[in-house]
Design a protein around this motif. Sequence first.
Motif, short mmCIF file in Angstrom:
data_model
loop_
_atom_site.label_atom_id
_atom_site.label_comp_id
_atom_site.label_asym_id
_atom_site.label_seq_id
_atom_site.Cartn_x
_atom_site.Cartn_y
_atom_site.Cartn_z
N SER A 132 44.14 -24.06 2.32
CA SER A 132 44.44 -24.69 3.60
C SER A 132 45.58 -25.68 3.42
N ILE A 133 46.00 -26.33 4.50
CA ILE A 133 47.03 -27.37 4.43
C ILE A 133 46.47 -28.57 3.67
N LEU A 134 47.28 -29.17 2.81
CA LEU A 134 46.87 -30.33 2.03
C LEU A 134 47.54 -31.59 2.57
N TYR A 135 46.96 -32.73 2.22
CA TYR A 135 47.54 -34.01 2.61
C TYR A 135 48.95 -34.16 2.04
N SER A 136 49.14 -33.66 0.80
CA SER A 136 50.46 -33.74 0.17
C SER A 136 51.51 -32.92 0.93
N ASP A 137 51.08 -31.81 1.56
CA ASP A 137 52.01 -31.01 2.37
C ASP A 137 52.51 -31.81 3.57
N ILE A 138 51.60 -32.60 4.14
CA ILE A 138 51.95 -33.40 5.31
C ILE A 138 52.87 -34.55 4.91
N GLU A 139 52.54 -35.21 3.81
CA GLU A 139 53.34 -36.35 3.34
C GLU A 139 54.76 -35.93 2.96
N SER A 140 54.88 -34.79 2.29
CA SER A 140 56.20 -34.35 1.81
C SER A 140 56.90 -33.40 2.78
N ARG A 141 56.27 -33.16 3.97
CA ARG A 141 56.85 -32.31 5.01
C ARG A 141 57.21 -30.91 4.47
N GLN A 142 56.27 -30.31 3.80
CA GLN A 142 56.49 -28.98 3.23
C GLN A 142 56.54 -27.92 4.33
N ARG A 143 57.43 -26.98 4.19
CA ARG A 143 57.55 -25.89 5.16
C ARG A 143 56.58 -24.77 4.80
N ILE A 144 55.32 -25.11 4.90
CA ILE A 144 54.26 -24.12 4.62
C ILE A 144 53.42 -23.95 5.88
N CYS A 145 52.60 -22.91 5.89
CA CYS A 145 51.71 -22.71 7.05
C CYS A 145 50.46 -21.96 6.62
N VAL A 146 49.43 -22.06 7.44
CA VAL A 146 48.25 -21.22 7.32
C VAL A 146 48.14 -20.43 8.62
N ILE A 147 47.63 -19.22 8.53
CA ILE A 147 47.61 -18.34 9.70
C ILE A 147 46.21 -17.78 9.94
N GLY A 148 45.99 -17.32 11.16
CA GLY A 148 44.72 -16.69 11.51
C GLY A 148 44.67 -15.26 11.03
N GLY A 149 43.45 -14.73 10.90
CA GLY A 149 43.27 -13.36 10.41
C GLY A 149 43.98 -12.32 11.26
N TYR A 150 44.04 -12.54 12.57
CA TYR A 150 44.70 -11.57 13.46
C TYR A 150 46.19 -11.48 13.13
N VAL A 151 46.83 -12.63 12.91
CA VAL A 151 48.26 -12.66 12.58
C VAL A 151 48.51 -11.93 11.27
N ALA A 152 47.65 -12.20 10.27
CA ALA A 152 47.81 -11.57 8.95
C ALA A 152 47.71 -10.05 9.05
N LYS A 153 46.74 -9.57 9.82
CA LYS A 153 46.54 -8.12 9.93
C LYS A 153 47.68 -7.45 10.69
N LYS A 154 48.15 -8.09 11.75
CA LYS A 154 49.20 -7.50 12.58
C LYS A 154 50.56 -7.50 11.88
N LEU A 155 50.86 -8.56 11.16
CA LEU A 155 52.20 -8.68 10.55
C LEU A 155 52.25 -8.22 9.10
N TYR A 156 51.07 -8.27 8.39
CA TYR A 156 51.10 -7.96 6.95
C TYR A 156 50.08 -6.90 6.54
N GLY A 157 49.30 -6.39 7.48
CA GLY A 157 48.36 -5.30 7.18
C GLY A 157 46.98 -5.76 6.76
N ALA A 158 46.87 -6.91 6.09
CA ALA A 158 45.58 -7.43 5.64
C ALA A 158 45.72 -8.91 5.32
N GLU A 159 44.61 -9.62 5.30
CA GLU A 159 44.64 -11.06 5.05
C GLU A 159 45.24 -11.39 3.67
N GLU A 160 44.81 -10.64 2.64
CA GLU A 160 45.26 -10.92 1.28
C GLU A 160 46.75 -10.68 1.10
#
Length: 392
Positions: A132-160
């Motif tokens: 998941s998102i970490l406090y360090s990601d917020i502090e350092s303004r990292q360009r990372i994200c977490v996504i929902g299972g629907y997005v993963a399946k539609k755009l990448y075929g599976a969550e993994e």
Amino acid sequence: MRQSFKLALRSIWGNKMRSFLTMLGIIIGVAAVIVLVSLINGYMDSVMKSFSDMGANQIQVNVTNLSSRAVNSGQMYGFYEENTNIFERMSPVVNVSGKVRNGEKSLKYTAVSGCSEQYGDMKGLKIKAGRSILYSDIESRQRICVIGGYVAKKLYGAEENAVGKKIKIGENTFDIVGVYEIKNKQYSESGGEDDFVWIPFTVAVKIEKNANIGDYIFTVRNVSKANESVERIQKFVVEILKNKELVRVMAMSKVLDSMNKQMAMISGLAGGIAGISLLVAGVGVMNIMLVSVTERTREIGIRKSLGANKGAIMQQFIIEAAVTSSIGGLIGIIFGCFVTAIVGKMINITAAPALNAVLIAFGVSVAIGLFFGYMPARRAAGLNPIDALRSD
């Protein structure tokens, strides 16, 4: 009494078609009450579950910041940390505009939000792959994200498959570090609760060029203290903005209570409307029983001449009406339960026959038999035995 029951059953069985037509109104009425109330209750449960999944312990705060006076995230975090005995978690929420896509694949209705590291826990979600998102990601303004299972399946075929890949939000590129489990595979759809992308709120503020965040979500440790929590948040914000019209604080538990009352009223009204058909069925029972009295005038005369009193005659016809409506009620319950299950599957909701609707509908059907059977029974009991014996 036993003899009256036997005579009633013999009469019903001896006139099958007439008895069925008498019962038909009762059957339809009872089934209608059960189906309507059960389906509405099933829909209510589905809606309430959706709202509960959003968090019955959540408090949503919306602040209208002014150029001269504003509440910033630092102040809200300070307030939260001073009241951790009341509040369990807190997260700013920043809505981000932009289409979500991966190469040529894109999603139209995906909700993109900036949030804190506590947001997933507040929503009751579990990580399927990655983190998941970490406090360090917020502090350092990292360009990372977490996504929902629907997005993963539609755009990448599976969550993994999604973890470690890149995703674009508008013109901004993010690295996917985690994928959340799909909450309900049956309802995983575009624009649904699994169709989301979350990024650190510090990055979202920069993208949207909005220094002052307007939306926050708190979770309370004790839902029973939601009112006290709302008042405390409101007091804190008003002290800064100097205007209570600039802040809206809403406890989800109160919304759920309000919805429960409204849905219960709708369910009662629907049951009442369906119950009108039972009254119409009662008129049918009375008419058929009056016809039965006319047809059996000679039988009544014979029974009276053999010593049957008015009470015995009345009892026979009242029991016959009650038995007819009771059998109709039982058939209506079976039919109503069957239809409820089929319609529930057709409209994709879990609809179980409501016990209160079944008991009330059956009770009313028996009461209708007794009530509307009284007049024909009274007429039968009042016949003169000599005139009855002369009847053809």
